[in-house]
Design a protein around this motif. Structure first.
Motif, PDB file in Angstrom:
ATOM      1  N   PHE A  95       0.841  -1.247   0.175  1.00  0.00           N
ATOM      2  CA  PHE A  95      -0.057   0.131  -0.019  1.00  0.00           C
ATOM      3  C   PHE A  95       0.680   1.208   0.015  1.00  0.00           C
ATOM      4  CE2 PHE A  95      -3.955   2.090   2.341  1.00  0.00           C
ATOM      5  CZ  PHE A  95      -4.228   2.712   1.319  1.00  0.00           C
ATOM      6  N   ALA A  96       1.856   1.193   1.017  1.00  0.00           N
ATOM      7  CA  ALA A  96       2.790   2.482   0.925  1.00  0.00           C
ATOM      8  C   ALA A  96       3.619   2.859  -0.104  1.00  0.00           C
ATOM      9  CB  ALA A  96       3.497   2.414   2.302  1.00  0.00           C
ATOM     10  N   VAL A  97       3.989   1.729  -0.810  1.00  0.00           N
ATOM     11  CA  VAL A  97       4.906   1.944  -1.853  1.00  0.00           C
ATOM     12  C   VAL A  97       4.007   2.270  -3.193  1.00  0.00           C
ATOM     13  CG1 VAL A  97       6.535   0.836  -3.460  1.00  0.00           C
ATOM     14  CG2 VAL A  97       6.854   0.348  -1.156  1.00  0.00           C
ATOM     15  N   VAL A 201      -5.887  12.053  -9.812  1.00  0.00           N
ATOM     16  CA  VAL A 201      -6.126  10.627 -10.651  1.00  0.00           C
ATOM     17  C   VAL A 201      -5.623   9.723  -9.793  1.00  0.00           C
ATOM     18  CG1 VAL A 201      -5.702   9.639 -12.792  1.00  0.00           C
ATOM     19  CG2 VAL A 201      -6.308  11.994 -12.747  1.00  0.00           C
ATOM     20  N   SER A 202      -4.288   9.875  -9.407  1.00  0.00           N
ATOM     21  CA  SER A 202      -3.616   8.651  -8.663  1.00  0.00           C
ATOM     22  C   SER A 202      -4.788   8.294  -7.438  1.00  0.00           C
ATOM     23  CB  SER A 202      -2.119   9.147  -8.080  1.00  0.00           C
ATOM     24  OG  SER A 202      -1.933   8.110  -7.314  1.00  0.00           O
ATOM     25  N   PHE A 207      -6.671   4.653  -4.439  1.00  0.00           N
ATOM     26  CA  PHE A 207      -7.355   4.130  -3.210  1.00  0.00           C
ATOM     27  C   PHE A 207      -8.583   2.967  -3.212  1.00  0.00           C
ATOM     28  CE2 PHE A 207      -5.252   7.329  -0.995  1.00  0.00           C
ATOM     29  CZ  PHE A 207      -5.529   7.080   0.244  1.00  0.00           C
ATOM     30  N   PRO A 208      -9.388   3.021  -4.387  1.00  0.00           N
ATOM     31  CA  PRO A 208     -10.382   2.033  -4.533  1.00  0.00           C
ATOM     32  C   PRO A 208      -9.735   0.574  -4.576  1.00  0.00           C
ATOM     33  CG  PRO A 208     -11.090   3.811  -5.818  1.00  0.00           C
ATOM     34  CD  PRO A 208      -9.800   4.303  -5.257  1.00  0.00           C
ATOM     35  N   PHE A 229     -14.325  -9.471  -7.528  1.00  0.00           N
ATOM     36  CA  PHE A 229     -13.289  -8.221  -7.717  1.00  0.00           C
ATOM     37  C   PHE A 229     -11.909  -8.172  -7.159  1.00  0.00           C
ATOM     38  CE2 PHE A 229     -11.760  -4.044  -6.793  1.00  0.00           C
ATOM     39  CZ  PHE A 229     -11.593  -3.596  -8.257  1.00  0.00           C
ATOM     40  N   VAL A 230     -12.215  -8.487  -5.946  1.00  0.00           N
ATOM     41  CA  VAL A 230     -10.780  -8.554  -5.174  1.00  0.00           C
ATOM     42  C   VAL A 230      -9.728  -9.687  -5.460  1.00  0.00           C
ATOM     43  CG1 VAL A 230      -9.930  -8.919  -2.758  1.00  0.00           C
ATOM     44  CG2 VAL A 230     -11.828  -7.309  -2.901  1.00  0.00           C
TER      45      VAL A 230
END
Length: 281
Positions: A95-97, A201-202, A207-208, A229-230
């Motif tokens: 997530f962070a990267v 846009v990012s 985030f979704p 979906f996941v």
């Protein structure tokens, strides 16, 4: 009778300076593509040195997300924060990267809007060096974020069954995918009008994809439509591979799938970025 006269030029005269400027000595050799790229990478790192606030995201996002989600959700999700951390940490590293890969587009657009890119284009250097050098410096930023997550996790009680080798391979896999994703933002940096537009846009895209993934919870607890979906979400596929490497359960298919996806991102958006760079700047 005509007498020829000889004109002598003083060492500091304008005529002597002109003759020196028109010297026939050979030109210095042109720098290689690698040398030019590394020079631009160093330029980007020096910008961080003089404006260290640019590292705020790379430092604060790993710390906040790892600590906050561990202690907010640990007791409810797994009964203990330590147990939940074993599941969460590989996901928060991804997530962070991925969140900070957007700098590839933001920094490129900043150079374009400031006009400095026009000066670089007039220089006898490898044309893509500016973009490639920026991506090299972004890799250092991504490595910092990944390293912070792991170091903080170890201090909080994270114990990877895959050992040091598993953790290093997991970080390398995340960096490989981040490199491919960075080309997407570089493309948008040449299409969108402002750096803030790229950031917006990012946010709308990442985030979704990150929250609707297996970063925080097991997809088996989700409704069927969301679980479908996941399970095909590329972020989930990356997190599965990273968890497997860190905990010693990785499968070759998981790792190969991430590497293929990373290569496809570069193969598609790399040439597109170069085409836009030649035609739009």
């Amino acid at each position: 009778m005509t007498t020829a006269s000889t004109t002598h030029h003083a060492p500091g005269s304008p005529d002597r300076a002109l003759r020196d400027a028109l010297s026939t000595r050979p030109r210095p050799p042109r720098t290689s593509a690698l040398s030019a790229s590394l020079t631009f990478a160093r330029r980007a790192l020096l910008k961080i040195k003089h404006v260290p606030e640019q590292l705020a995201d790379a430092i604060m996002i790993p710390i906040l997300f790892t600590v906050m989600f561990t202690y907010l959700f640990g007791g409810a999700m797994a009964g203990s924060t330590r147990e939940y951390l074993q599941f969460l940490l590989p996901g928060t590293m991804v997530f962070a990267v991925l969140l900070i890969t957007v700098y590839a587009g933001v920094n490129l657009k900043t150079d374009i809007t400031s006009g400095v890119i026009d000066r670089f284009r007039s220089m006898p250097i490898w044309r893509p060096a500016l973009i490639v050098g920026g991506l090299i410096s972004d890799a250092a930023r991504n490595l910092l974020a990944a390293g912070l997550v792991v170091a903080l996790g170890l201090a909080m009680g994270f114990r990877p069954d895959g050992g040091v080798i598993g953790v290093l391979l997991a970080i390398a896999l995340v960096l490989a995918f981040a490199f491919g994703l960075s080309w997407v933002w570089a493309t948008l940096g040449l299409v969108l009008r402002t750096p803030s537009a790229i950031s917006a846009v990012s946010f709308l895209v990442q985030f979704p994809l990150t929250f609707a993934s297996n970063v925080f919870v097991d997809p088996q607890t989700m409704p069927g439509w969301l679980r479908t979906f996941v399970e095909v979400n590329p972020v989930s596929l990356l997190v599965d591979a990273v968890r497997g490497l860190m905990h010693g359960t990785a499968q070759a298919g998981q790792i190969g799938g991430v590497l293929i996806a990373s290569g496809l991102l570069v193969a598609v958006f790399g040439p597109l970025t170069m085409h836009l760079y030649r035609t739009r700047t």
